[in-house]
Scaffold this active site. Sequence first.
Site, PDB file in Angstrom:
ATOM      1  N   CYS A   1      -0.819  -0.085  15.998  1.00 38.92           N
ATOM      2  CA  CYS A   1      -0.659   0.046  14.543  1.00 38.92           C
ATOM      3  C   CYS A   1      -1.395  -1.066  13.796  1.00 38.92           C
ATOM      4  O   CYS A   1      -1.285  -2.240  14.147  1.00 38.92           O
ATOM      5  CB  CYS A   1       0.828   0.000  14.202  1.00 38.92           C
ATOM      6  SG  CYS A   1       1.167   0.119  12.441  1.00 38.92           S
TER       7      CYS A   1
ATOM      8  N   CYS B   1       4.640  -6.309   8.885  1.00 41.61           N
ATOM      9  CA  CYS B   1       5.708  -5.776   9.729  1.00 41.61           C
ATOM     10  C   CYS B   1       5.918  -6.717  10.908  1.00 41.61           C
ATOM     11  O   CYS B   1       4.989  -7.355  11.377  1.00 41.61           O
ATOM     12  CB  CYS B   1       5.300  -4.395  10.240  1.00 41.61           C
ATOM     13  SG  CYS B   1       6.594  -3.536  11.158  1.00 41.61           S
TER      14      CYS B   1
ATOM     15  N   CYS C   1      -1.628   7.293   8.955  1.00 37.52           N
ATOM     16  CA  CYS C   1      -0.538   6.603   9.647  1.00 37.52           C
ATOM     17  C   CYS C   1      -1.079   5.448  10.458  1.00 37.52           C
ATOM     18  O   CYS C   1      -2.043   5.587  11.188  1.00 37.52           O
ATOM     19  CB  CYS C   1       0.125   7.532  10.646  1.00 37.52           C
ATOM     20  SG  CYS C   1       1.058   8.803   9.907  1.00 37.52           S
TER      21      CYS C   1
ATOM     22  N   CYS D   1       3.723   8.331   0.568  1.00 38.38           N
ATOM     23  CA  CYS D   1       4.088   7.487   1.699  1.00 38.38           C
ATOM     24  C   CYS D   1       4.222   6.069   1.156  1.00 38.38           C
ATOM     25  O   CYS D   1       3.255   5.506   0.635  1.00 38.38           O
ATOM     26  CB  CYS D   1       2.970   7.596   2.737  1.00 38.38           C
ATOM     27  SG  CYS D   1       3.137   6.483   4.112  1.00 38.38           S
TER      28      CYS D   1
ATOM     29  N   CYS E   1       3.888  -3.157  17.094  1.00 41.16           N
ATOM     30  CA  CYS E   1       3.378  -2.013  17.881  1.00 41.16           C
ATOM     31  C   CYS E   1       1.868  -2.186  18.072  1.00 41.16           C
ATOM     32  O   CYS E   1       1.140  -2.426  17.101  1.00 41.16           O
ATOM     33  CB  CYS E   1       3.669  -0.693  17.181  1.00 41.16           C
ATOM     34  SG  CYS E   1       5.435  -0.419  16.869  1.00 41.16           S
TER      35      CYS E   1
ATOM     36  N   GLU F   1       0.823  -1.207   0.000  1.00 45.51           N
ATOM     37  CA  GLU F   1       0.000   0.000   0.000  1.00 45.51           C
ATOM     38  C   GLU F   1       0.855   1.255   0.000  1.00 45.51           C
ATOM     39  O   GLU F   1       1.907   1.290   0.634  1.00 45.51           O
ATOM     40  CB  GLU F   1      -0.884   0.010   1.251  1.00 45.51           C
ATOM     41  CG  GLU F   1      -1.731  -1.242   1.364  1.00 45.51           C
ATOM     42  CD  GLU F   1      -2.696  -1.207   2.544  1.00 45.51           C
ATOM     43  OE1 GLU F   1      -3.770  -1.787   2.406  1.00 45.51           O
ATOM     44  OE2 GLU F   1      -2.380  -0.604   3.577  1.00 45.51           O
TER      45      GLU F   1
HETATM   46  N1  SAH Z   1       7.963   1.288  11.036  1.00 48.56           N
HETATM   47  C1  SAH Z   1       8.173   2.676  10.822  1.00 48.56           C
HETATM   48  C2  SAH Z   1       7.306   3.271   9.723  1.00 48.56           C
HETATM   49  C3  SAH Z   1       5.844   2.897   9.710  1.00 48.56           C
HETATM   50  S1  SAH Z   1       4.785   3.654  10.883  1.00 48.56           S
HETATM   51  C4  SAH Z   1       8.029   3.450  12.095  1.00 48.56           C
HETATM   52  O1  SAH Z   1       7.689   2.844  13.115  1.00 48.56           O
HETATM   53  O2  SAH Z   1       8.299   4.634  12.119  1.00 48.56           O
HETATM   54  C5  SAH Z   1       4.697   5.313  10.426  1.00 48.56           C
HETATM   55  C6  SAH Z   1       4.228   6.222  11.566  1.00 48.56           C
HETATM   56  O3  SAH Z   1       2.843   6.003  11.862  1.00 48.56           O
HETATM   57  C7  SAH Z   1       4.967   5.975  12.871  1.00 48.56           C
HETATM   58  O4  SAH Z   1       5.408   7.205  13.401  1.00 48.56           O
HETATM   59  C8  SAH Z   1       3.920   5.359  13.775  1.00 48.56           C
HETATM   60  O5  SAH Z   1       4.186   5.643  15.108  1.00 48.56           O
HETATM   61  C9  SAH Z   1       2.658   5.996  13.259  1.00 48.56           C
HETATM   62  N2  SAH Z   1       1.449   5.245  13.579  1.00 48.56           N
HETATM   63  C10 SAH Z   1       1.322   3.915  13.665  1.00 48.56           C
HETATM   64  N3  SAH Z   1       0.058   3.579  13.993  1.00 48.56           N
HETATM   65  C11 SAH Z   1      -0.624   4.743  14.103  1.00 48.56           C
HETATM   66  C12 SAH Z   1      -1.977   5.056  14.390  1.00 48.56           C
HETATM   67  N4  SAH Z   1      -2.871   4.111  14.610  1.00 48.56           N
HETATM   68  N5  SAH Z   1      -2.320   6.363  14.432  1.00 48.56           N
HETATM   69  C13 SAH Z   1      -1.422   7.326  14.157  1.00 48.56           C
HETATM   70  N6  SAH Z   1      -0.150   7.088  13.857  1.00 48.56           N
HETATM   71  C14 SAH Z   1       0.257   5.811  13.830  1.00 48.56           C
END
Ligand code: SAH
Length: 377
Positions: free
Chosen positions: A129, A122, A352, A115, A126, A102
């Site tokens: 996420c 992944c 994000c 993006c 987290c 995506e």
């Molecule tokens: N793995 C990398 C890039 C992918 S996440 C990283 O961790 O940076 C990209 C961004 O989206 C990260 O800053 C993450 O903290 C944020 N993110 C993840 N889940 C989210 C959510 N549900 N709401 C808002 N931001 C989120």
Amino acid sequence: MSSAPAALTGPDDILRYDYAGLTAEFARRFGKGEYHAGALFRSLYRRGADDPGPLPEFAANPSLAAKVRDAFAYSLPEISGRSGDGETYKFLLKLRDGYECESVIIPMRQYKSLCVSSQVGCKMGCTFCETAQMGYLRSLDAGEIVAQVMVARHVLKEPIENVVFMGMGEPMDNLDNVLQAVRILSDQRGLNIGQSSITISTVGHVDGIRRLAALAAQPPPEGFSRLRLAVSLNAPNDEVRSRIMPINRQWPLAELKAALLDFPLARRGDFLFMEYVLIKGVNDTRAHALEVAEYLKGLKACVNLIPYNPRLDSPFARPDKTDTADFFHWLMEAGQYCRVRGTKGKDAMAACGQLGNRALKRNRAPQAAAVVIPAAG
Ligand code: SAH
């Protein structure tokens, strides 16, 4: 939607090669050099035109054009889905093995940002996420990362001038392919997206940050001194961070900070970007803001506050507008530069942390898609 039939119909994906690599391949395979390889590279990346035949550099040598067509492939993945709330939209690409990745188009004032994903799924886990929910399927190769930008520019005709590795995946877990993609994207003879317009966002993978720091210390073309680094901090202390980001158990905040202190910033105006997803009741109090400011002392950092976008079946809640404004002011009062990032795309699950394909999670072994190679024309 699909792109025009490719002229390059061979087995070897041309989008994996940077300029020097393509030139070396031309020498090795055809006994030719930069004159021909460079012409094809410019035509491919600047115009999305892959047929060497019409290029003046090949006019005197149609048999070379034929050999090039037979050696390399240029078949952009098919767009298998598209959703969005107006200007911000997400598109899915169907990869060779049937997996999908995506990408999200994000309009800025003067241009658009893309993006991109670096992996399908992944490993980082987290809890907030969406991508983590589907688990890890595989890493993308450099050509598949570059293809996302080529589709955006040359199929969707979007004026992409900025790339952020904030889609699916952890770029530091696939750093060789990410860096090869950066070499290709940033080449002035091609897509010409300067390294200072490319951001790698990491979960806080300390080995990756240290590796990138060593490369950042060297100037381009070998080095990556202008590349931007964003770190997903997301928590004020080890206790909260380990709870929502398992990576923190491997590399706790003190180790992360030591690596960031060693990270070279090329220019006076450069910052480290610290992403902070604000989650109601988890990391959003005044005491948390003060801890964040304290933690970042000594770093030249800008905090990007991202109001949490609830993932599907989310156990967490989005903060209210006033929660975000309060946190912003607490940080600023404590002397920590920060800004609030708008949440474009949240209705399309394109924001994000909302990228992820639940169907893939349920069906982890997709049928290999037939690779359709159009006949040379
Ligand atoms: N793995 C990398 C890039 C992918 S996440 C990283 O961790 O940076 C990209 C961004 O989206 C990260 O800053 C993450 O903290 C944020 N993110 C993840 N889940 C989210 C959510 N549900 N709401 C808002 N931001 C989120």
